[in-house]
Design a protein around this motif. Structure first.
Motif, short mmCIF file in Angstrom:
data_model
loop_
_atom_site.label_atom_id
_atom_site.label_comp_id
_atom_site.label_asym_id
_atom_site.label_seq_id
_atom_site.Cartn_x
_atom_site.Cartn_y
_atom_site.Cartn_z
N LEU A 148 0.82 -1.20 0.00
CA LEU A 148 0.00 0.00 0.00
C LEU A 148 0.86 1.25 0.00
O LEU A 148 0.57 2.22 -0.72
N HIS A 149 1.93 1.24 0.78
CA HIS A 149 2.83 2.40 0.82
C HIS A 149 3.44 2.65 -0.56
O HIS A 149 3.49 3.80 -1.02
N SER A 174 1.34 -0.15 10.43
CA SER A 174 0.46 -1.12 9.80
C SER A 174 -0.07 -0.56 8.49
O SER A 174 0.01 0.65 8.22
N ALA A 175 -0.64 -1.45 7.67
CA ALA A 175 -1.27 -1.00 6.43
C ALA A 175 -2.46 -0.09 6.72
O ALA A 175 -2.71 0.89 6.00
N ALA A 176 -3.19 -0.39 7.80
CA ALA A 176 -4.34 0.45 8.16
C ALA A 176 -3.90 1.87 8.48
O ALA A 176 -4.59 2.84 8.13
N GLU A 177 -2.75 2.01 9.13
CA GLU A 177 -2.25 3.34 9.45
C GLU A 177 -1.79 4.07 8.20
O GLU A 177 -1.97 5.28 8.06
N VAL A 178 -1.16 3.34 7.25
CA VAL A 178 -0.78 3.95 5.97
C VAL A 178 -2.03 4.50 5.27
O VAL A 178 -2.05 5.63 4.79
N TRP A 179 -3.07 3.67 5.22
CA TRP A 179 -4.32 4.07 4.57
C TRP A 179 -4.92 5.31 5.24
O TRP A 179 -5.32 6.25 4.56
N ARG A 180 -4.94 5.30 6.56
CA ARG A 180 -5.59 6.39 7.29
C ARG A 180 -4.76 7.67 7.28
O ARG A 180 -5.28 8.75 6.98
N GLU A 181 -3.46 7.56 7.59
CA GLU A 181 -2.66 8.76 7.82
C GLU A 181 -2.02 9.30 6.55
O GLU A 181 -2.11 10.49 6.26
N LEU A 189 -2.84 -2.56 -6.10
CA LEU A 189 -3.59 -1.71 -5.17
C LEU A 189 -3.82 -0.31 -5.71
O LEU A 189 -4.42 0.52 -5.02
N ASP A 190 -3.37 -0.03 -6.92
CA ASP A 190 -3.54 1.31 -7.47
C ASP A 190 -5.00 1.76 -7.54
O ASP A 190 -5.30 2.93 -7.26
N PRO A 191 -5.97 0.89 -7.90
CA PRO A 191 -7.36 1.34 -7.85
C PRO A 191 -7.81 1.74 -6.45
O PRO A 191 -8.50 2.76 -6.27
N ALA A 192 -7.42 0.97 -5.43
CA ALA A 192 -7.78 1.32 -4.06
C ALA A 192 -7.13 2.63 -3.64
O ALA A 192 -7.75 3.46 -2.95
N THR A 193 -5.88 2.82 -4.06
CA THR A 193 -5.19 4.07 -3.74
C THR A 193 -5.89 5.26 -4.38
O THR A 193 -6.04 6.32 -3.75
N ALA A 194 -6.34 5.11 -5.62
CA ALA A 194 -7.07 6.18 -6.29
C ALA A 194 -8.36 6.51 -5.55
O ALA A 194 -8.74 7.68 -5.42
#
Length: 372
Positions: free
Chosen positions: A161-162, A247-254, A328-333
């Motif tokens: 994700l990062h 964590s991946a969740a923190e990458v997503w959130r922050e 994961l590029d679609p999720a990142t978008a």
């Protein structure tokens, strides 16, 4: 890059304006003067669990004359840990109205610094020998320098994700150290590690000018570039590591919260940046998954694979997560779109009012205060 190779073209600035630094000035700037050498300023709020490696590294650096930890009203043992390691602890004053916490801490730390050069570091950075001297040398060609680190990401999901988020920055702004300086409103910086001459920053009152910004590093770089400062964003991955998230969740959130750069980018540019991410990165993956890729999609996926290879050195322990990041590029978008449409103005248990972008991201001059 090695300390000898730490270099790059200025990112912003041209003909210096009235706010440009005096490039002949090498010292001074506060009552009582200042000495040569580097002052390291670390803003810290509840960083007891990850501050020690950063402190050990900079306190052992012979180029550093002092390490200042601005304790931003921590409720844990941050101040005790910093003092025990030998840093000078500055108790942060209560946060004034209209300020974001990090800028307020840096504002106070700058005024306490005695060195000719000030280097600011986040608590989660891991400097290596030679970083401070390399950034000081880079100030011969720049007025403000920020360093691109090597990232520490533990776990497959966190790294994937990062790396996907990191790829969006390349799509939007290009790689670190562009061959030609971008216009000030497209300048980039990394606030985890900054270096500048103390006297020049005091005259510019830089941290006060970006006091309301959540994306403070880019806001500072763009405001100073518009004043004529030569801003450098340099590759320092061999001299600096950063363990940003747990964590991946923190990458997503922050990280997903800040990457749209909403408070420093005009809406038209935000829309253009999102269009690039969707069209060049996310949609080709979606069409491939649906079994309907076009030739253009395949070409864009080939470019993304090349970018994946280029991103591997940006990680301390690159693994399968970097290789799988394009999936994961679609999720990142989606995350960047969500954060653009519904920006979050909270950080470290503090909430801040929404700030509209003014004049392409350049902050309005600060009101006078008793501190100034």
């Amino acid at each position: 890059m090695s300390s000898e190779a730490l270099s790059g073209e200025p990112q912003g600035g041209g003909t210096p304006g009235s706010g440009a630094p005096d490039r002949g000035a090498r010292s001074g700037g506060t009552p009582g003067g200042g000495g040569r050498g580097i002052s390291v300023v670390i803003p810290a709020r509840n960083e007891e669990h990850r501050l020690a490696p950063c402190l050990r590294a900079v306190l052992a650096d012979p180029a550093v004359i002092e390490v200042i930890v601005v304790d931003d009203e921590s409720s844990d043992g941050t101040a005790r840990l910093a003092a025990a390691h030998g840093a000078r602890v500055v108790p942060g004053r209560p946060l004034p109205d209209g300020w974001v916490g990090k800028q307020w801490a840096l504002h106070q730390g700058l005024r306490e610094a005695r060195g000719e050069i000030v280097m600011t570091l986040d608590a989660d950075t891991r400097p290596r020998p030679g970083l401070c001297a390399a950034l000081a040398a880079a100030l011969d060609d720049h007025d403000l320098v920020s360093a691109g680190p090597r990232f520490v990401c533990d776990g497959l999901a966190e790294q994937a994700l990062h790396a996907s988020f990191l790829a969006t920055l390349v799509y939007r702004f290009g790689p670190i150290g562009p061959p030609a300086p971008p216009p000030p409103h497209r300048v980039m910086a990394n606030g985890q590690c900054l270096a500048f001459r103390r006297a020049a920053m005091l005259r510019a009152d830089g941290f006060a000018r970006v006091r309301r910004h959540m994306t403070d590093d880019v806001a500072l770089a763009r405001a100073l570039a518009a004043d004529g400062w030569r801003v450098g964003f340099l590759d320092a991955r061999d001299l600096l590591e950063v363990d940003m998230h747990e964590s991946a969740a923190e990458v997503w959130r922050e990280w997903g919260r800040s990457l749209p750069l909403g408070d420093v980018t005009r809406p038209a540019w935000q829309a253009a940046d999102l269009a690039v991410v969707w069209l060049a990165a996310a949609l080709p993956v979606l069409r491939l998954a649906a079994g309907r890729p076009t030739r253009l999609d395949l070409g864009l996926l080939a470019v993304r694979l090349l970018l994946t290879t280029a991103l591997r050195p940006a990680y301390a322990r690159p693994g399968a997560g970097v290789a799988l990041s394009l999936l994961l590029d679609p999720a990142t978008a989606v995350r960047l779109t969500q954060a653009t449409l519904r920006p979050v103005r909270t950080w470290r248990d503090r909430s801040y009012p929404t700030m509209p972008v003014r004049d392409g991201g350049r902050p309005a001059p600060p009101a006078r205060s008793g501190d100034r």
